[in-house]
Design a protein around this motif. Sequence first.
Motif, PDB file in Angstrom:
ATOM      1  N   LEU A   1       8.557 -27.857 -25.446  1.00 16.30           N
ATOM      2  CA  LEU A   1       7.618 -28.562 -26.322  1.00 16.30           C
ATOM      3  C   LEU A   1       8.037 -28.384 -27.778  1.00 16.30           C
ATOM      4  O   LEU A   1       8.363 -27.271 -28.206  1.00 16.30           O
ATOM      5  N   VAL A   2       8.027 -29.477 -28.516  1.00 11.11           N
ATOM      6  CA  VAL A   2       8.295 -29.424 -29.957  1.00 11.11           C
ATOM      7  C   VAL A   2       6.952 -29.322 -30.671  1.00 11.11           C
ATOM      8  O   VAL A   2       6.081 -30.179 -30.505  1.00 11.11           O
ATOM      9  N   LEU A   3       6.790 -28.235 -31.451  1.00 10.07           N
ATOM     10  CA  LEU A   3       5.518 -27.891 -32.098  1.00 10.07           C
ATOM     11  C   LEU A   3       5.764 -27.612 -33.585  1.00 10.07           C
ATOM     12  O   LEU A   3       6.908 -27.398 -33.992  1.00 10.07           O
TER      13      LEU A   3
ATOM     14  N   PRO B   1      10.696 -29.053 -39.793  1.00 15.46           N
ATOM     15  CA  PRO B   1       9.408 -28.366 -39.897  1.00 15.46           C
ATOM     16  C   PRO B   1       8.821 -28.010 -38.525  1.00 15.46           C
ATOM     17  O   PRO B   1       7.727 -27.466 -38.441  1.00 15.46           O
ATOM     18  N   THR B   2       9.551 -28.334 -37.467  1.00 19.98           N
ATOM     19  CA  THR B   2       9.075 -28.092 -36.099  1.00 19.98           C
ATOM     20  C   THR B   2       9.937 -27.028 -35.421  1.00 19.98           C
ATOM     21  O   THR B   2      10.992 -26.669 -35.928  1.00 19.98           O
ATOM     22  N   VAL B   3       9.468 -26.552 -34.256  1.00 26.89           N
ATOM     23  CA  VAL B   3      10.287 -25.649 -33.447  1.00 26.89           C
ATOM     24  C   VAL B   3      10.097 -26.018 -31.969  1.00 26.89           C
ATOM     25  O   VAL B   3       8.981 -26.347 -31.542  1.00 26.89           O
TER      26      VAL B   3
ATOM     27  N   VAL C   1      20.332 -29.636 -14.708  1.00 27.88           N
ATOM     28  CA  VAL C   1      20.319 -30.338 -16.004  1.00 27.88           C
ATOM     29  C   VAL C   1      19.304 -29.631 -16.897  1.00 27.88           C
ATOM     30  O   VAL C   1      18.432 -28.901 -16.415  1.00 27.88           O
ATOM     31  N   GLU C   2      19.395 -29.875 -18.202  1.00 34.45           N
ATOM     32  CA  GLU C   2      18.568 -29.160 -19.158  1.00 34.45           C
ATOM     33  C   GLU C   2      17.097 -29.551 -19.037  1.00 34.45           C
ATOM     34  O   GLU C   2      16.750 -30.545 -18.409  1.00 34.45           O
ATOM     35  N   SER C   3      16.261 -28.768 -19.738  1.00 33.48           N
ATOM     36  CA  SER C   3      14.817 -28.999 -19.702  1.00 33.48           C
ATOM     37  C   SER C   3      14.458 -30.348 -20.327  1.00 33.48           C
ATOM     38  O   SER C   3      15.197 -30.900 -21.142  1.00 33.48           O
TER      39      SER C   3
END
Length: 343
Positions: free
Chosen positions: A96-98, A113-115, A176-178
């Motif tokens: 999740l990008v938050l 500005p996200t992580v 495969v990746e998430s």
Amino acid sequence: MKTEVLTASAAATQRAALLLRQGRVVAFPTETVYGLGANALDADAVLGIFAAKDRPADNPLIVHITNEDALLPLVTEVNDRARRLMRAFWPGPLTLVLPRADAVPAVVSAGLPTVAVRMPAHPVARALIDASGLPIAAPSANRSGRPSPTTAQHVFADMDGRIPLILDGGAAQVGVESTVVDVTGEAPRLLRPGGITVEMLMEVVPDLTVDPAVLAPLAPGEKAASPGMKHRHYAPRARVVVVRGEPGNVRDVISARYAETEKKGQKAAILCAAPRINVYQNLHTYALGRNEAEMAAALFEAFRALDNQGVQVILAEAVEARGMGLALMNRLLRAADFDVVEA
Ligand code: TXA
Ligand code: MG
């Protein structure tokens, strides 16, 4: 630097955790692909990841945690959509990008500005994160531009001499990746398809949108929502061509291209579903699996195996872009640099 490969015993995991606490970089298995981890709160340690991978500094990393309490210091807000997705799919192959908190150094997110945060399900990944007591920033453990590693041997091939330790936990199951979903906007947006399918996400967040860059190249000058999507990616050394259309036409186009390639003195191989290999009689085929999930799981191993065989042109049959087929097509199209033949 000597690179050790250790079976992921309790003792080996403790050694790896100690290295992480000392600011070093170690590779570890997850259920998706192998990761290249470092202390996410230590900017210097994180720079070590970029150096080991030769990763462009504008490509942000994913931070790995094992419990929801560990999320709170990393982000400034967890909205309702994020909570629903976490409840449904964590631990597992969903990132999740938050909104990023100041505690996370800007290098982790390439200044965004996200992580991006993920809670892996793999027991070795979880034991390592818990033993380190840290959030662990980790991209896939390949050299930048190479296929993601699904075994410790793949990691060794790319990272020998660059990192002190690889924890070997066997082959990654998802392969495969998430799936990456940005939950900071009006509606959740899929940035990268992966181990959790769009159909599964839609059951929890029906307003999900899919970023057009998932299946199409960016227009010149267009900015990638997920910076990782703008680089040629997941690529073998061989040239990849994707062939799409009615099965009979696909066979004809691939057979013709195969003959042309061999006539030029180049080595060709065909990548397809297991039931399709009979269609190509005496040609060099590589069967990925019987369904999209099996095929996605085998793709990166196939790329590396065909490279090792000296194959120069890979002719890949397209699959339907639904279920795990979406992640498979996303990786194939990027490896092909969007070289698609409509049969
Ligand atoms: O399955 C996985 O996700 C693996 C394992 C090790 O967890 N990790 C992985 O990391 O695939 P990496 O670095 O190879 O891919 C991370 C992707 C990139 O496409 C990157 O652009 C995107 O996530 N990403 C990371 N942070 C982001 C952010 N703040 N906003 C948008 N996209 C972000
Ligand atoms: Mg990667």
